[in-house]
Design an enzyme around this catalytic site. Structure first.
Site, mmCIF file in Angstrom:
data_model
loop_
_atom_site.group_PDB
_atom_site.id
_atom_site.type_symbol
_atom_site.label_atom_id
_atom_site.label_comp_id
_atom_site.label_asym_id
_atom_site.label_seq_id
_atom_site.Cartn_x
_atom_site.Cartn_y
_atom_site.Cartn_z
ATOM 1 N N SER A 15 0.820 -1.220 0.000
ATOM 2 C CA SER A 15 0.000 0.000 0.000
ATOM 3 C C SER A 15 0.852 1.268 0.000
ATOM 4 C CB SER A 15 -0.917 0.018 1.227
ATOM 5 O OG SER A 15 -1.614 1.246 1.263
ATOM 6 N N ARG A 16 0.453 2.204 -0.849
ATOM 7 C CA ARG A 16 1.140 3.505 -0.894
ATOM 8 C C ARG A 16 0.416 4.547 -0.037
ATOM 9 N NH1 ARG A 16 1.661 0.943 -5.760
ATOM 10 N NH2 ARG A 16 3.835 0.652 -6.377
ATOM 11 N N THR A 62 -8.469 -2.058 2.243
ATOM 12 C CA THR A 62 -8.104 -2.540 0.915
ATOM 13 C C THR A 62 -8.253 -4.056 0.846
ATOM 14 O OG1 THR A 62 -6.483 -2.364 -0.858
ATOM 15 C CG2 THR A 62 -5.573 -2.575 1.362
ATOM 16 N N LYS A 66 -12.712 -5.178 1.319
ATOM 17 C CA LYS A 66 -13.625 -4.106 0.902
ATOM 18 C C LYS A 66 -15.107 -4.501 0.927
ATOM 19 C CE LYS A 66 -10.622 -1.304 -2.045
ATOM 20 N NZ LYS A 66 -10.561 -0.631 -3.346
ATOM 21 N N ASN A 87 -14.137 1.555 1.045
ATOM 22 C CA ASN A 87 -12.681 1.730 1.114
ATOM 23 C C ASN A 87 -12.251 2.722 2.192
ATOM 24 O OD1 ASN A 87 -13.242 4.218 -0.028
ATOM 25 N ND2 ASN A 87 -11.585 4.139 -1.510
ATOM 26 N N ASP A 102 -13.565 5.977 -4.066
ATOM 27 C CA ASP A 102 -12.941 5.729 -5.378
ATOM 28 C C ASP A 102 -13.599 6.559 -6.484
ATOM 29 O OD1 ASP A 102 -10.852 4.052 -4.767
ATOM 30 O OD2 ASP A 102 -12.007 2.214 -5.044
ATOM 31 N N THR A 154 -16.092 -10.768 -20.533
ATOM 32 C CA THR A 154 -17.232 -11.644 -20.209
ATOM 33 C C THR A 154 -18.498 -10.794 -20.263
ATOM 34 O OG1 THR A 154 -15.717 -12.765 -18.687
ATOM 35 C CG2 THR A 154 -18.051 -13.325 -18.497
ATOM 36 N N LEU A 155 -19.252 -10.935 -21.355
ATOM 37 C CA LEU A 155 -20.426 -10.081 -21.585
ATOM 38 C C LEU A 155 -21.408 -10.136 -20.414
ATOM 39 C CD1 LEU A 155 -22.231 -8.304 -23.375
ATOM 40 C CD2 LEU A 155 -23.047 -10.404 -24.489
ATOM 41 N N TYR A 219 -2.325 1.981 -12.943
ATOM 42 C CA TYR A 219 -1.186 2.909 -12.849
ATOM 43 C C TYR A 219 0.142 2.190 -12.639
ATOM 44 C CZ TYR A 219 -2.192 2.340 -7.909
ATOM 45 O OH TYR A 219 -2.443 1.800 -6.674
ATOM 46 N N GLY A 240 -3.702 6.963 -14.314
ATOM 47 C CA GLY A 240 -4.521 6.544 -13.173
ATOM 48 C C GLY A 240 -3.973 6.904 -11.806
HETATM 49 P P1 NAP Z 1 -11.578 -6.903 -10.848
HETATM 50 O O1 NAP Z 1 -12.814 -6.673 -10.064
HETATM 51 O O2 NAP Z 1 -10.805 -8.149 -10.631
HETATM 52 O O3 NAP Z 1 -11.970 -6.797 -12.415
HETATM 53 C C1 NAP Z 1 -11.045 -7.095 -13.407
HETATM 54 C C2 NAP Z 1 -11.585 -6.737 -14.795
HETATM 55 O O4 NAP Z 1 -10.525 -6.944 -15.730
HETATM 56 C C3 NAP Z 1 -12.762 -7.594 -15.241
HETATM 57 O O5 NAP Z 1 -13.624 -6.816 -16.031
HETATM 58 C C4 NAP Z 1 -12.060 -8.673 -16.090
HETATM 59 O O6 NAP Z 1 -12.876 -9.213 -17.116
HETATM 60 C C5 NAP Z 1 -10.968 -7.842 -16.741
HETATM 61 N N1 NAP Z 1 -9.837 -8.667 -17.167
HETATM 62 C C6 NAP Z 1 -8.915 -9.266 -16.378
HETATM 63 N N2 NAP Z 1 -8.006 -9.902 -17.150
HETATM 64 C C7 NAP Z 1 -8.370 -9.709 -18.436
HETATM 65 C C8 NAP Z 1 -7.851 -10.101 -19.695
HETATM 66 N N3 NAP Z 1 -6.730 -10.853 -19.782
HETATM 67 N N4 NAP Z 1 -8.462 -9.730 -20.829
HETATM 68 C C9 NAP Z 1 -9.578 -8.965 -20.745
HETATM 69 N N5 NAP Z 1 -10.136 -8.531 -19.599
HETATM 70 C C10 NAP Z 1 -9.544 -8.906 -18.452
HETATM 71 O O7 NAP Z 1 -10.524 -5.729 -10.620
HETATM 72 P P2 NAP Z 1 -10.826 -4.200 -10.192
HETATM 73 O O8 NAP Z 1 -10.865 -4.112 -8.710
HETATM 74 O O9 NAP Z 1 -12.004 -3.718 -10.978
HETATM 75 O O10 NAP Z 1 -9.471 -3.465 -10.651
HETATM 76 C C11 NAP Z 1 -9.118 -3.353 -12.025
HETATM 77 C C12 NAP Z 1 -7.852 -2.522 -12.167
HETATM 78 O O11 NAP Z 1 -8.089 -1.193 -11.714
HETATM 79 C C13 NAP Z 1 -6.653 -3.029 -11.343
HETATM 80 O O12 NAP Z 1 -5.491 -2.911 -12.148
HETATM 81 C C14 NAP Z 1 -6.562 -2.070 -10.181
HETATM 82 O O13 NAP Z 1 -5.257 -1.921 -9.695
HETATM 83 C C15 NAP Z 1 -7.037 -0.781 -10.841
HETATM 84 N N6 NAP Z 1 -7.585 0.183 -9.869
HETATM 85 C C16 NAP Z 1 -7.018 1.430 -9.827
HETATM 86 C C17 NAP Z 1 -7.511 2.364 -8.932
HETATM 87 C C18 NAP Z 1 -6.881 3.734 -8.856
HETATM 88 O O14 NAP Z 1 -7.020 4.387 -7.824
HETATM 89 N N7 NAP Z 1 -6.244 4.204 -9.906
HETATM 90 C C19 NAP Z 1 -8.606 2.059 -8.087
HETATM 91 C C20 NAP Z 1 -9.176 0.773 -8.181
HETATM 92 C C21 NAP Z 1 -8.646 -0.159 -9.072
HETATM 93 P P3 NAP Z 1 -13.787 -10.531 -16.871
HETATM 94 O O15 NAP Z 1 -15.035 -10.066 -16.204
HETATM 95 O O16 NAP Z 1 -14.021 -11.050 -18.243
HETATM 96 O O17 NAP Z 1 -12.966 -11.471 -16.017
#
Ligand code: NAP
Length: 276
Positions: A15-16, A62, A66, A87, A102, A154-155, A219, A240
């Site tokens: 965590s940062r 985190t 969550k 969060n 968020d 995944t639609l 990011y 991001g």
């Molecule tokens: P999550 O709930 O696990 O969702 C992951 C998503 O990515 C799903 O839609 C999944 O699709 C898709 N995915 C994963 N691997 C894939 C692949 N190989 N090809 C196509 N689609 C793929 O994760 P999350 O919590 O939403 O977080 C997603 C990203 O956002 C992470 O990298 C996280 O670090 C970042 N994030 C950043 C911030 C910020 O403050 N900047 C805040 C929150 C999250 P399927 O449904 O088809 O599996």
């Protein structure tokens, strides 16, 4: 009295947040602390007892807690319930309130780095339908005038997401990109693609209008292949990291009573910890 805040997770050493809040505490000369605490899932109820006893003003939550903290909070913000994740915790008079910042982080990042982005109706595209996509959808519902298209590998997950949150939202598979692209003013990647340099192999950014803003909430790395390709096409881009920094603002204000600012020096300090 020293006011104390925390981030809990399991594991927690990635965590940062301690760096972000530590810098703000220092800048404002506040008699306070912000520590990372590793709390295993089975230890959450005991940790909440510490919260109710008033040991902390609040803190961040985190992975993997969550969703689990919903059942332990005394109250939860309706938007956090819609997003399906808490969060940020704020403790007042022995009661723990859960919220989600968020979506505010997402909006704060675009407001700071792409002023005017939400002026006028704007059709938007969210790629991904996971937890982060829910927060972005809630954010766009508040500020974006147009339709939001959610594209996911995944639609069924995209369909479940748009069915869950009220608004002018449509679900698609990745194959819809080419047809939708000419009317899109904002593209948001919330999928895991981009992490550690992974790239989309189906995305033709040349189909987007030249005025489209492209933002990635991934990011690590800061400049994902999506952002590099968008900039090469002459499109506006926002990375991001600002979302991570801006989501921290409301928590700090609630625990320590001071509205902190996301400055270039804070950003540089966190950027130095990221992979290139
Ligand atoms: P999550 O709930 O696990 O969702 C992951 C998503 O990515 C799903 O839609 C999944 O699709 C898709 N995915 C994963 N691997 C894939 C692949 N190989 N090809 C196509 N689609 C793929 O994760 P999350 O919590 O939403 O977080 C997603 C990203 O956002 C992470 O990298 C996280 O670090 C970042 N994030 C950043 C911030 C910020 O403050 N900047 C805040 C929150 C999250 P399927 O449904 O088809 O599996």
């Amino acid at each position: 009295m020293t006011r104390k805040a925390f981030v809990i997770g399991h594991p927690i050493n990635h965590s940062r947040s301690p760096l972000i809040h530590g810098q703000w505490l220092e800048e404002h000369g506040i008699d306070g602390s912000y520590e990372a605490i590793d709390v295993a899932p089975e230890a959450l109820p005991v940790f909440f007892e510490r919260l109710r006893r008033g040991e902390f003003a609040g803190g961040n939550v985190t992975i993997p807690h969550k969703e689990a903290v919903f059942a332990l909070c005394d109250s939860v913000d309706p938007l956090a319930a819609t997003i399906g994740a808490v969060n940020t915790l704020v403790v007042t008079n022995g009661k723990v309130h859960g919220t989600n910042t968020d979506y505010l982080g997402f909006l704060g990042n675009l407001d700071a780095n792409a002023p005017g982005w939400s002026d006028g109706p704007n059709d938007a595209m969210i790629i991904g339908a996971g937890g982060a996509a829910r927060a972005v959808l809630v954010a766009l519902r508040r500020r974006n005038g147009g339709k939001v298209h959610v594209l996911n590998r995944t639609l069924e997950k995209a369909q479940a997401l748009v069915a869950d949150i009220d608004g002018p939202f449509e679900a698609h598979g990745f194959d819809a990109f080419a047809e939708l692209a000419p009317q899109i003013g904002l593209v948001v990647n919330t999928s895991a693609i981009g992490m550690h340099g992974t790239r989309f192999d189906w995305l033709d950014l040349a189909l987007l209008p030249k005025t489209t803003l492209v933002t990635d909430i991934v990011y690590t790395p800061l400049l994902t292949p999506l952002l590099v390709e968008a900039a090469a096409q002459g499109l506006r881009t926002v990375d991001g990291l600002g979302m991570l920094l801006h989501q921290a603002v409301p928590g700090f204000a609630a625990w320590f009573g001071v509205q902190p600012t996301v400055t270039a020096s804070l950003r540089a300090r966190i950027e130095a910890t990221l992979e290139s």
